[in-house]
Scaffold this motif. Structure first.
Motif, PDB file in Angstrom:
ATOM      1  N   THR A 137      40.152  53.672  37.814  1.00 16.34           N
ATOM      2  CA  THR A 137      38.722  54.000  37.779  1.00 16.34           C
ATOM      3  C   THR A 137      37.863  52.782  38.065  1.00 16.34           C
ATOM      4  O   THR A 137      36.689  52.923  38.414  1.00 16.34           O
ATOM      5  CB  THR A 137      38.334  54.581  36.403  1.00 16.34           C
ATOM      6  N   LEU A 138      38.427  51.582  37.888  1.00 16.72           N
ATOM      7  CA  LEU A 138      37.683  50.342  38.117  1.00 16.72           C
ATOM      8  C   LEU A 138      38.068  49.662  39.428  1.00 16.72           C
ATOM      9  O   LEU A 138      37.410  48.701  39.835  1.00 16.72           O
ATOM     10  CB  LEU A 138      37.949  49.365  36.958  1.00 16.72           C
ATOM     11  N   LYS A 139      39.128  50.140  40.067  1.00 13.86           N
ATOM     12  CA  LYS A 139      39.678  49.460  41.244  1.00 13.86           C
ATOM     13  C   LYS A 139      38.681  49.441  42.390  1.00 13.86           C
ATOM     14  O   LYS A 139      38.066  50.450  42.726  1.00 13.86           O
ATOM     15  CB  LYS A 139      40.973  50.146  41.689  1.00 13.86           C
ATOM     16  N   ARG A 140      38.533  48.275  42.989  1.00 13.66           N
ATOM     17  CA  ARG A 140      37.734  48.122  44.203  1.00 13.66           C
ATOM     18  C   ARG A 140      38.646  47.682  45.343  1.00 13.66           C
ATOM     19  O   ARG A 140      39.614  46.954  45.127  1.00 13.66           O
ATOM     20  CB  ARG A 140      36.631  47.080  43.995  1.00 13.66           C
ATOM     21  N   LYS A 141      38.316  48.100  46.551  1.00 11.01           N
ATOM     22  CA  LYS A 141      39.122  47.701  47.701  1.00 11.01           C
ATOM     23  C   LYS A 141      39.021  46.196  47.898  1.00 11.01           C
ATOM     24  O   LYS A 141      37.970  45.600  47.708  1.00 11.01           O
ATOM     25  CB  LYS A 141      38.636  48.419  48.959  1.00 11.01           C
ATOM     26  N   LEU A 142      40.147  45.630  48.302  1.00 16.17           N
ATOM     27  CA  LEU A 142      40.128  44.233  48.706  1.00 16.17           C
ATOM     28  C   LEU A 142      39.370  44.080  50.025  1.00 16.17           C
ATOM     29  O   LEU A 142      39.424  44.960  50.894  1.00 16.17           O
ATOM     30  CB  LEU A 142      41.551  43.718  48.924  1.00 16.17           C
TER      31      LEU A 142
END
Length: 793
Positions: free
Chosen positions: A367-372
């Protein structure tokens, strides 16, 4: 973070909340029906198979209740890592009491019917596991294997400045090697920009059937040990609940005040140095609040409390009475209302919303993951004029790419590189142009590349590297673990657990996808000639290949441009484990970037430039997977084309090992039609493979042409020797490959003897030469793919 300590009334209510959690925990182990004991307990209310673990659970419930109090009082962002492997009943009970469980699983309602379902599902067919598994809200740590809880906790805290990770470490778990090394993680936690870890060492005295080492040690001795690791322990011990509640409340307030002060000082003065972090040592009886004795034998405070303290409850009336007395001692009628819902005033003791530990988004990291932000990998490409015309160190070129990954994501701090003191050795040292190694200890004037805020984490423990990275990924970030191929086996069991976690998580719609666990294995088996037999182990991929087909990927890029394509792809994936095996030594480069992209997209393909011109139906297929097997295969092809110019040879290279499987078994697998197109239905296939050769037969045994596939690879032959001697010892060299090809192709019998003698003579010459000169023959060292066989510039 200061908050006033609770008064006696508050602690009385907290004690009742703890009793409710204990009651629910016992109910999960034992009950099928009558969840609130509104009628006398009968044998038919008991599960036919009693499974689960009680011994550690009351202590875990005690800690959870007290953490709830400080979260509410201080508005903390906190997650709970349950290290004791068998604490599942407590974690389920507490997330149910706080309401998270019913929100995620609406069928498990907060009433009598919901309680019945909650109890029935635990360790029951079609239900949930007995550990704190992916199904358990708030968990990022599967309790099925011990030793990794503290590593996951620190991995979660890195680059999470506002997060506090409460990590409960069981005294049985504390005896494991990974956990023993994990205490050093505090030397990598920077209070200026990382979160905090609160270790709670829970000593209840026993494991399955024996005392635990730490629990038998005196407080003074434990204190010296933990202080030597850099902690400042506070001891909370006893068995009287009212006294223990007061002690635990005071201890938590003190350690949280100190954590807050430490972070404030560091954030005002980043050069303050490494702090001494506080922690808690909690001593409680095993099976606390459970039956003291059963059949005259000690239970509470002894190993008999470990699993199911009262057996045979369905058939032994006396045991049924003991169970009922035990469960009624928690006074469920005073904890739950007539509808079976926890009393309103007790519900108010839990945090609300995302502050509940079961609902904290850090425990559902997707839910917190952002794309590199990734650079264009094409800009690092080897500008190849013709196949084999240039040499390069594939991982060194990848290092430039990773350097820029770190640069581009420096502001949001979402990428870390882990490795056991091998980043430079594996030729990734370009990353040190963008960052340093994390180091909070004293830095000498002559030290190089050390800083408190580095993005590269190196420690000579594969366990620590893997555990930190898992915790980092599970809380929404990205990373890569580079390691010598031989020593990645140290984390075999950790890989197993993470693969199982991902497999289960993907079936849970509320678990959001996390970034993939990416391995780069270099310094591999075929270029460990200098370190010798102990460093020559290519079997990690065998273990990986056993896992769920849609979880694992195994890549063997043969050169730098394919490695760049594969690495970029892996960093973009999620919910997978990607294993890349690539050499670090200077070796021929085969494909242009355009060719590499096309080849990586397919994962397998015919190298037309190495294949005999006009070969629609070959006499022989020479296949390869891995950089050194590719080199030796192409060298063997050049020998054969010179000796037998009329022989029609097809060269097939495999990057993605999973393509060899049938499509029904793996999403990257080839259909039978595609497989036959590449390998034919009836022609000999000489397959040179990076690892143990049986790995080629496993996915291909049911193919039409399997009986003609002859795989060569590592045969467990090695020593300290020259690079070419390594492949000769394992009969993967160009001469052995060429000899086998000639012997396998029908119609070459007349020529086979002469060719065999020629190449066996070369092997004899090689044997003499290396023992005289200490290096490989010039014709080996200086071999190049003949320009006449390949495409021109």
């Amino acid at each position: 973070m200061d908050a006033s300590s609770p008064d006696k009334t508050d602690l009385t209510a907290l004690d009742q909340y703890w009793q409710a959690a204990n009651y629910l925990s016992v109910g999960q182990i034992y009950l099928l029906d009558n969840p609130l004991l509104r009628e006398p307990l009968q044998p038919e209310h008991i599960k036919p198979r009693l499974l689960g673990h009680w011994g550690t659970t009351p202590g875990l419930n005690f800690i959870y209740a007290h953490l709830n109090r400080v979260i509410r009082a201080r508005d903390l962002d906190m997650i709970y890592i349950c290290g004791p492997g068998h604490g599942g009943p407590g974690m389920v009970a507490n997330t149910y009491l706080e309401g998270t469980y019913s929100e995620i699983y609406p069928d498990i309602t907060r009433d009598k019917d919901g309680l019945r379902k909650l109890f029935r599902q635990f360790s029951f067919p079609g239900g949930i596991p007995s550990h704190a598994a992916p199904e358990t809200p708030g968990s990022i740590h599967e309790g099925g294997e011990l030793g990794y809880s503290l590593l996951h906790a620190y991995g979660a805290a890195f680059d999470n400045p506002n997060l506090i990770v409460a990590c409960v470490i069981g005294d049985g778990e504390a005896e494991t090697g990974p956990l023993a090394a994990s205490w050093h993680s505090n030397k990598f936690l920077n209070p200026a920009h990382d979160g905090a870890v609160l270790p709670i060492l829970h000593l209840n005295g026993y494991k399955i059937a024996n005392p635990t080492i730490l629990a038998r040690m005196r407080d003074e001795e434990i204190s010296l040990l933990l202080k030597g690791y850099g902690f400042d322990p506070l001891f909370v011990e006893g068995r009287d609940p009212s006294d223990m509640h007061q002690k635990m409340a005071r201890a938590l307030d003190e350690v949280l005040d100190r954590i807050g002060d430490t972070q404030t000082r560091a954030r005002n003065n980043p050069s303050a140095g490494r702090p001494r972090w506080p922690m808690i040592v909690l001593r409680t009886p095993k099976g606390w609040t459970g039956p003291k004795e059963v059949d005259g034998k000690k239970v509470e405070g002894f190993w008999r409390a470990h699993q199911v303290p009262i057996e045979g409850v369905r058939t032994d009336h006396a045991h049924l009475e003991i169970l009922e007395k035990w469960m009624r001692s928690y006074r469920p009628e005073a904890l739950f209302d007539d509808a079976g819902c926890l009393r309103t005033d007790l519900q108010a003791l839990a945090p609300t919303g995302l502050r509940r530990m079961g609902a904290n988004p850090h425990a559902n990291g997707g839910t917190l993951k952002r794309k590199l932000t990734l650079p264009d990998y094409r800009s690092y490409a080897v500008d190849l004029r013709s196949p084999g015309s240039q040499f390069g160190e594939a991982t060194r070129i990848m290092g430039g790419y990773l350097r820029d990954v770190i640069w581009l994501n420096a502001a949001n701090k979402t990428f870390r590189l882990m490795g056991p003191d091998e980043t430079a050795s594996n030729r990734l040292d370009a990353v040190f142009e963008a960052t340093d190694r994390v180091w909070l200890e004293e830095i000498e004037p002559f030290d190089v590349g050390l800083a408190p805020d580095g993005r590269v984490m190196e420690v000579l423990s594969e366990h620590l590297c893997q555990g930190w990275l898992e915790g980092y990924l599970l809380t929404g970030r990205h990373g890569l673990f580079n390691c010598y191929e031989a020593f990645v086996h140290i984390v075999d069991s950790m890989f197993n657990q993470h693969a199982k976690w991902l497999a289960v998580s993907r079936r849970l719609p509320w678990r959001r996808p996390i970034a993939s666990l990416n391995y780069l294995l270099s310094s591999h088996v075929w270029r460990q000639d200098h370190n010798g037999f102990t460093h020559q182990v290519p079997g990690f991929v065998d273990l990986v290949a056993n896992k769920d087909s849609d979880i694992v990927r195994i890549y063997f890029p043969p050169d730098a441009n394919t490695l760049l394509c594969v690495a970029d792809h892996c960093l973009r994936t999620y919910d997978r484990i990607n294993v890349i095996v690539a050499g670090k030594q200077s070796s021929p480069q085969w494909l242009s970037m355009q060719e590499a992209e096309a080849h990586c997209k397919d994962g397998i393909g015919i190298w037309q430039w190495a294949t005999t011109e006009g070969t629609d139906e070959p006499d022989l297929v020479m296949a390869c997977a891995g950089d050194i097997p590719t080199l030796e295969t192409l060298a063997a092809v050049s020998l054969l084309r010179e000796a037998l110019p009329d022989l029609k040879i097809r060269v097939v290279n495999v990057i993605d090992l999973m393509t060899l499987q049938p499509r029904e078994q793996h999403p990257h697998g080839l259909s039978d039609k595609e497989f036959d197109r590449l390998f034919t239905r009836d022609r000999p296939v000489i397959f040179a493979y990076h690892g143990y050769p049986y790995m080629i037969h496993r996915p291909t045994y049911n193919r039409a042409n399997h009986e003609n596939i002859h795989a060569r690879g590592y045969r467990e032959k090695g020593t300290t020797t020259t690079p070419f001697e390594m492949v000769v010892m394992n009969e993967l060299d160009r001469f052995h490959l060429a000899i086998e090809a000639v012997e396998r192709v029908p119609g070459l019998k007349a020529k086979a003897t002469a060719i065999r003698q020629l190449y066996e003579g070369k092997l004899t010459e090689h044997h003499r030469y290396i023992r005289e000169h200490g290096e490989d023959m010039p014709e080996i060292l200086n071999w190049r793919w003949p320009r006449s066989f390949g495409r021109d510039e």
